[in-house]
Motif scaffolding. Structure first.
Motif, PDB file in Angstrom:
ATOM      1  N   VAL A  75       0.856  -1.190   0.000  1.00 36.05           N
ATOM      2  CA  VAL A  75       0.000   0.000   0.000  1.00 36.05           C
ATOM      3  C   VAL A  75       0.886   1.231   0.000  1.00 36.05           C
ATOM      4  N   LEU A  76       0.565   2.182  -0.879  1.00 30.67           N
ATOM      5  CA  LEU A  76       1.271   3.463  -0.926  1.00 30.67           C
ATOM      6  C   LEU A  76       0.287   4.577  -0.565  1.00 30.67           C
ATOM      7  N   VAL A  77       0.721   5.456   0.314  1.00 28.52           N
ATOM      8  CA  VAL A  77      -0.066   6.640   0.657  1.00 28.52           C
ATOM      9  C   VAL A  77       0.687   7.851   0.134  1.00 28.52           C
ATOM     10  N   ARG A  78       0.069   8.559  -0.810  1.00 30.53           N
ATOM     11  CA  ARG A  78       0.697   9.689  -1.499  1.00 30.53           C
ATOM     12  C   ARG A  78       2.066   9.306  -2.053  1.00 30.53           C
ATOM     13  N   GLY A  79       2.143   8.093  -2.595  1.00 31.87           N
ATOM     14  CA  GLY A  79       3.345   7.631  -3.254  1.00 31.87           C
ATOM     15  C   GLY A  79       4.380   7.005  -2.349  1.00 31.87           C
ATOM     16  N   THR A  80       4.151   7.003  -1.034  1.00 34.45           N
ATOM     17  CA  THR A  80       5.110   6.436  -0.084  1.00 34.45           C
ATOM     18  C   THR A  80       4.589   5.108   0.458  1.00 34.45           C
ATOM     19  N   LYS A  81       5.437   4.093   0.418  1.00 35.24           N
ATOM     20  CA  LYS A  81       5.035   2.775   0.902  1.00 35.24           C
ATOM     21  C   LYS A  81       4.740   2.826   2.402  1.00 35.24           C
ATOM     22  N   LYS A  82       3.621   2.223   2.791  1.00 32.57           N
ATOM     23  CA  LYS A  82       3.203   2.231   4.183  1.00 32.57           C
ATOM     24  C   LYS A  82       2.872   0.813   4.638  1.00 32.57           C
ATOM     25  N   ARG A  83       3.015   0.593   5.948  1.00 34.11           N
ATOM     26  CA  ARG A  83       2.641  -0.691   6.550  1.00 34.11           C
ATOM     27  C   ARG A  83       1.402  -0.451   7.413  1.00 34.11           C
ATOM     28  N   LEU A  84       0.237  -0.572   6.798  1.00 37.48           N
ATOM     29  CA  LEU A  84      -1.024  -0.351   7.513  1.00 37.48           C
ATOM     30  C   LEU A  84      -1.509  -1.677   8.078  1.00 37.48           C
ATOM     31  N   ARG A  85      -0.908  -2.072   9.218  1.00 35.64           N
ATOM     32  CA  ARG A  85      -1.193  -3.396   9.763  1.00 35.64           C
ATOM     33  C   ARG A  85      -2.333  -3.407  10.765  1.00 35.64           C
ATOM     34  N   THR A  86      -2.763  -2.250  11.204  1.00 33.15           N
ATOM     35  CA  THR A  86      -3.892  -2.140  12.131  1.00 33.15           C
ATOM     36  C   THR A  86      -4.713  -0.913  11.748  1.00 33.15           C
ATOM     37  N   PRO A  87      -5.981  -0.863  12.132  1.00 32.99           N
ATOM     38  CA  PRO A  87      -6.773   0.342  11.877  1.00 32.99           C
ATOM     39  C   PRO A  87      -6.171   1.588  12.512  1.00 32.99           C
ATOM     40  N   ARG A  88      -5.505   1.434  13.673  1.00 31.12           N
ATOM     41  CA  ARG A  88      -4.886   2.591  14.307  1.00 31.12           C
ATOM     42  C   ARG A  88      -3.710   3.107  13.474  1.00 31.12           C
ATOM     43  N   ALA A  89      -2.947   2.170  12.889  1.00 28.49           N
ATOM     44  CA  ALA A  89      -1.852   2.584  12.006  1.00 28.49           C
ATOM     45  C   ALA A  89      -2.404   3.313  10.789  1.00 28.49           C
ATOM     46  N   ALA A  90      -3.534   2.825  10.272  1.00 28.02           N
ATOM     47  CA  ALA A  90      -4.159   3.492   9.136  1.00 28.02           C
ATOM     48  C   ALA A  90      -4.625   4.891   9.499  1.00 28.02           C
ATOM     49  N   LEU A  91      -5.128   5.052  10.714  1.00 29.62           N
ATOM     50  CA  LEU A  91      -5.598   6.374  11.154  1.00 29.62           C
ATOM     51  C   LEU A  91      -4.467   7.390  11.174  1.00 29.62           C
ATOM     52  N   ARG A  92      -3.241   6.918  11.464  1.00 35.02           N
ATOM     53  CA  ARG A  92      -2.114   7.855  11.473  1.00 35.02           C
ATOM     54  C   ARG A  92      -1.889   8.451  10.082  1.00 35.02           C
ATOM     55  N   ASP A  93      -2.312   7.716   9.047  1.00 34.21           N
ATOM     56  CA  ASP A  93      -2.246   8.247   7.679  1.00 34.21           C
ATOM     57  C   ASP A  93      -3.602   8.763   7.227  1.00 34.21           C
ATOM     58  N   ARG A  94      -4.471   9.006   8.190  1.00 33.10           N
ATOM     59  CA  ARG A  94      -5.796   9.585   7.953  1.00 33.10           C
ATOM     60  C   ARG A  94      -6.643   8.718   7.014  1.00 33.10           C
ATOM     61  N   VAL A  95      -6.555   7.400   7.256  1.00 29.36           N
ATOM     62  CA  VAL A  95      -7.403   6.439   6.552  1.00 29.36           C
ATOM     63  C   VAL A  95      -8.347   5.829   7.580  1.00 29.36           C
ATOM     64  N   ALA A  96      -9.648   6.034   7.409  1.00 27.90           N
ATOM     65  CA  ALA A  96     -10.645   5.560   8.368  1.00 27.90           C
ATOM     66  C   ALA A  96     -11.572   4.558   7.710  1.00 27.90           C
ATOM     67  N   TYR A  97     -11.996   3.570   8.500  1.00 30.37           N
ATOM     68  CA  TYR A  97     -12.835   2.489   7.976  1.00 30.37           C
ATOM     69  C   TYR A  97     -14.078   2.334   8.828  1.00 30.37           C
ATOM     70  N   SER A  98     -15.238   2.402   8.176  1.00 28.80           N
ATOM     71  CA  SER A  98     -16.518   2.161   8.836  1.00 28.80           C
ATOM     72  C   SER A  98     -17.026   0.799   8.385  1.00 28.80           C
ATOM     73  N   SER A  99     -17.024  -0.161   9.286  1.00 27.54           N
ATOM     74  CA  SER A  99     -17.329  -1.555   8.966  1.00 27.54           C
ATOM     75  C   SER A  99     -18.809  -1.738   8.615  1.00 27.54           C
ATOM     76  N   GLU A 100     -19.084  -2.786   7.821  1.00 27.22           N
ATOM     77  CA  GLU A 100     -20.468  -3.128   7.512  1.00 27.22           C
ATOM     78  C   GLU A 100     -21.202  -3.671   8.731  1.00 27.22           C
ATOM     79  N   ASP A 101     -20.463  -4.183   9.708  1.00 28.58           N
ATOM     80  CA  ASP A 101     -21.077  -4.753  10.909  1.00 28.58           C
ATOM     81  C   ASP A 101     -21.072  -3.703  12.010  1.00 28.58           C
ATOM     82  N   ARG A 102     -22.052  -2.800  11.960  1.00 31.46           N
ATOM     83  CA  ARG A 102     -22.026  -1.690  12.905  1.00 31.46           C
ATOM     84  C   ARG A 102     -22.304  -2.129  14.338  1.00 31.46           C
ATOM     85  N   LYS A 103     -22.892  -3.321  14.523  1.00 33.46           N
ATOM     86  CA  LYS A 103     -23.168  -3.793  15.878  1.00 33.46           C
ATOM     87  C   LYS A 103     -21.896  -4.268  16.568  1.00 33.46           C
TER      88      LYS A 103
END
Length: 522
Positions: free
Chosen positions: A335-363
Motif C-alpha cells: 500500500v502506498l499513501v501519497r506515493g510512499t510505501k506504508k505498513r497499515l497493519r492495524t486500523p490505528r496505524a491506518a488512522l495515522r495516515d488519515r485512513v478511516a474504515y466504517s465496517s459493515e457490521d455496525r453492531k
C-alpha cells in the motif's frame, strides 16, 4: 398532498373475514425527551405477511419491542387472539406464541444446528440431554420448512442465509402464532432471498402471522399482503400492498415531496460525474491480496474521488476494503499513501495516515451500545490521541453537538444511549466518529444498509459533499443503483478478484450486472 400523522390515523385497509391475531390500540411509549410512539394502533391477521414501513426513527423498532415485551407501554392496550396481552419480557412473549428473528442472527456458531434450534429446550432423559431426540426433533422442524440441513453440522459451516433459516426453525418450535422477521434479507443475495421467501410462504399457509421488516421496497411488494406506515412515532396508515403505488408509499414514509428526493439524487449523481480528482492517488494498492480472502488487486483512490466497489456478497469487496485500512493483514502486495510505501497493519496505524474504515457490521465493529452518543462520536479521536491525553468535556460537547446538528442525528441529545437510537441514526453517529478524526480517505462499507429512504439520501448527499471538499471515499453497497449514483469510478469484484475498473460515464446497472455475471475483465 402531504399526509400528516393526525389526519392519516384514520386510513385503514379493509380487514379479512377473520379476527386479528394481534391488536395494538393507542399505544404510547415515552423516553426522556422523546415520544417514541404516540397513540399508534396496529393489527396483524393469521396467514398474512405484514410489513412495517417508515424511516429510521419512525417507531418501528419501538413498536416491535413493545409487542415482544422488551419495552413496557405507557398507555394503550394489546390483545393476542382476542385476549388481553400483558407481557414483561421476550421469554413471556415467546411462551405466548410471539417469536422474533433479528437482523443480526442471535445464535451460537460454535454449536451444532440442532443445539441452536433446541437451546434452552433440550429434551432430557434420566437428567441428561437426549442428543438423539434433539437431533430428531430438529430434523422434523427443518423438514417442516422443507430445509435439507444436517442437524449435527456446526452452524458456522453454513452461510448467513442458512443461519437465518435455522433461526426461523428455532422460532417456530414454540408453536409460533406470530413471527417477527427484522431485516432478514439485509445480507442475502437474490437466490438466498428466494429461499427465505419460500419458507415464509409455507409458514403463511400454516396460518402464521408474519411481521416482515425491510427497507427493500421490491421485497416488500413481492412478499407482503398488508403494510403499516409509521412516521415520527405516529401512525400514517395501514394499506393493502397491492393497492398502494411505490411512489405513494415512499411519499408517506418520508413525509416530503418525492421530487425533493429525486432532485437530491440527481445533484449527487451530477457531482459524482463532474468532480475533479488529483493526479497522484491518495492511496494505491498494488497487488494487495490475502489467501482465501481476495486475490492480488490493484486499486488507486484519489482525493476528491468516490470509488464504488460493486459485486455480490463474497465477491471480495469487503475483503479489499479491510486490507487497505489495516482491519485485516495482507500477505501479498503493498500500500502506498501519497506515493510512499506504508505498513497499515492495524486500523490505528491506518488512522495515522488519515485512513478511516466504517465496517459493515455496525453492531460488533462499530457502535458501542452501552455508551452515549457523545462517547461514541469522540471514541476514535480519543484513541488516536492516546488515553493519557484526555479530550476535555467542553471539547467533547463541542464535537458532539456540531456533528449532531450537521448530520441531523435524532434525538439531538448527546447523553442518549446509542442502543436506543434507530439504525439510521446509529449509522450517522458512526460517520460522525470517523469525520471527527479528519480523515483524507474514508472507507464506507454498506453505510446505508438497513436504513430508510430519507436517511439514505442524507448519507448519499454527505458522501458527495465530502468528495467535493477533497476527501477520498470508497463506497461499498449491495445496491448497484446507489453505487452508480455516487461514484466517479467503479471497481467491479467477482469471485474474490477485480474484473473491471471503469469511469462512471453513462454506465448502466445492466452493464455492471453483466460484468458480475460473466467475470470477463474490462
Amino acid at each position: 398532498m402531504t399526509i400528516t400523522p393526525s389526519t392519516a390515523t384514520s386510513v385503514e385497509a379493509p380487514a379479512p373475514a377473520v379476527e386479528p391475531i394481534v391488536r395494538m390500540d393507542d399505544i404510547s411509549i415515552r423516553f426522556p425527551g422523546v415520544k417514541a410512539l404516540d397513540r399508534v394502533s396496529f393489527r396483524m391477521f393469521p396467514g398474512e405477511v405484514h410489513s412495517l414501513m417508515g424511516e429510521n426513527g419512525a417507531g418501528k423498532s419501538t413498536l416491535i419491542k413493545a409487542l415482544t415485551g422488551v419495552y413496557a407501554i405507557d398507555s394503550g392496550t394489546m390483545t393476542l387472539g382476542g385476549r388481553p396481552l400483558v407481557i414483561s419480557g421476550p421469554a413471556q412473549a415467546q411462551a405466548a406464541g410471539i417469536s422474533t428473528v433479528y437482523q443480526e442472527v442471535n445464535l451460537l456458531p460454535n454449536l451444532s444446528v440442532a443445539e441452536n434450534i433446541m437451546l434452552g429446550r433440550e429434551p432430557r432423559r434420566a437428567g441428561a440431554i437426549d442428543w438423539r431426540a434433539m437431533r430428531r426433533r430438529s430434523a422434523e422442524l427443518l423438514a417442516r420448512l422443507s430445509l435439507e440441513i444436517d442437524p449435527a453440522s456446526q452452524l458456522s459451516s453454513h452461510s448467513l442465509a442458512v443461519q437465518q433459516l435455522v433461526a426461523i426453525a428455532r422460532a417456530t418450535d414454540v408453536d409460533a402464532k406470530v413471527l417477527i422477521l427484522d431485516e432478514p434479507t439485509s445480507s442475502l443475495d437474490a437466490d438466498e432471498v428466494s429461499e427465505l421467501f419460500r419458507v415464509i410462504r409455507g409458514l403463511k399457509e400454516r396460518g402464521v402471522a408474519i411481521l416482515f421488516v425491510s427497507h427493500f421496497l421490491d421485497q416488500v411488494y413481492e412478499i407482503s399482503d398488508r403494510l403499516t406506515v409509521l412516521r415520527n412515532g405516529a401512525l400514517v396508515g395501514e394499506y393493502l400492498t397491492r393497492e398502494i403505488l411505490r411512489i405513494e408509499l415512499v411519499h408517506k414514509m418520508i413525509g416530503k415531496e418525492l421530487a425533493t428526493l429525486e432532485s437530491l439524487e440527481s445533484k449527487t449523481r451530477q457531482a459524482a460525474v463532474e468532480g475533479d480528482v488529483a493526479e497522484v492517488p491518495y492511496l494505491e494498492a498494488v497487488g494487495l491480496g490475502r489467501k482465501g480472502s481476495v486475490e492480488p488487486t490493484d486499486l488507486a483512490i484519489h482525493e476528491g474521488e468516490v470509488v464504488g466497489l460493486a459485486g455480490l456478497l463474497g465477491s471480495g469487496r469487503t475483503e479489499i476494503a479491510r486490507l487497505i485500512t489495516g482491519a485485516d493483514r495482507a500477505d501479498s502486495g503493498e500500500v502506498l499513501v501519497r506515493g510512499t510505501k506504508k505498513r497499515l497493519r492495524t486500523p490505528r496505524a491506518a488512522l495515522r495516515d488519515r485512513v478511516a474504515y466504517s465496517s459493515e457490521d455496525r453492531k460488533r465493529e462499530g457502535i458501542v451500545e452501552e455508551l452515549t452518543v457523545r462517547d461514541n462520536i469522540v471514541l476514535a479521536l480519543q484513541a488516536d490521541r492516546g488515553w493519557f491525553r484526555r479530550i476535555s468535556r467542553r471539547r467533547q460537547d463541542e464535537l458532539a453537538n456540531s456533528y449532531i446538528s450537521a448530520l441531523g442525528i435524532r434525538p439531538a441529545n448527546p447523553d442518549a444511549l446509542v442502543r436506543n437510537l434507530s439504525g439510521g441514526n446509529q449509522q450517522k453517529v458512526l460517520l460522525a466518529r470517523w469525520l471527527a478524526v479528519a480523515p483524507r480517505l474514508l472507507v464506507l462499507d454498506e453505510p446505508t444498509r438497513g436504513i430508510d429512504v430519507g436517511a439514505k439520501a442524507e448519507i448519499q448527499k454527505l458522501v458527495s459533499n465530502l468528495a467535493d471538499e477533497g476527501m477520498a471515499v470508497v463506497f461499498i453497497s449491495a445496491e448497484l443503483e446507489e453505487v452508480l449514483r455516487l461514484s466517479h469510478r467503479i471497481a467491479v469484484m467477482r469471485d474474490r478478484r477485480k474484473v473491471a475498473d471503469l469511469p462512471n460515464e453513462d454506465v448502466t446497472v445492466g452493464e455492471i450486472m453483466g460484468l458480475i455475471a460473466s467475470g470477463a475483465e474490462a
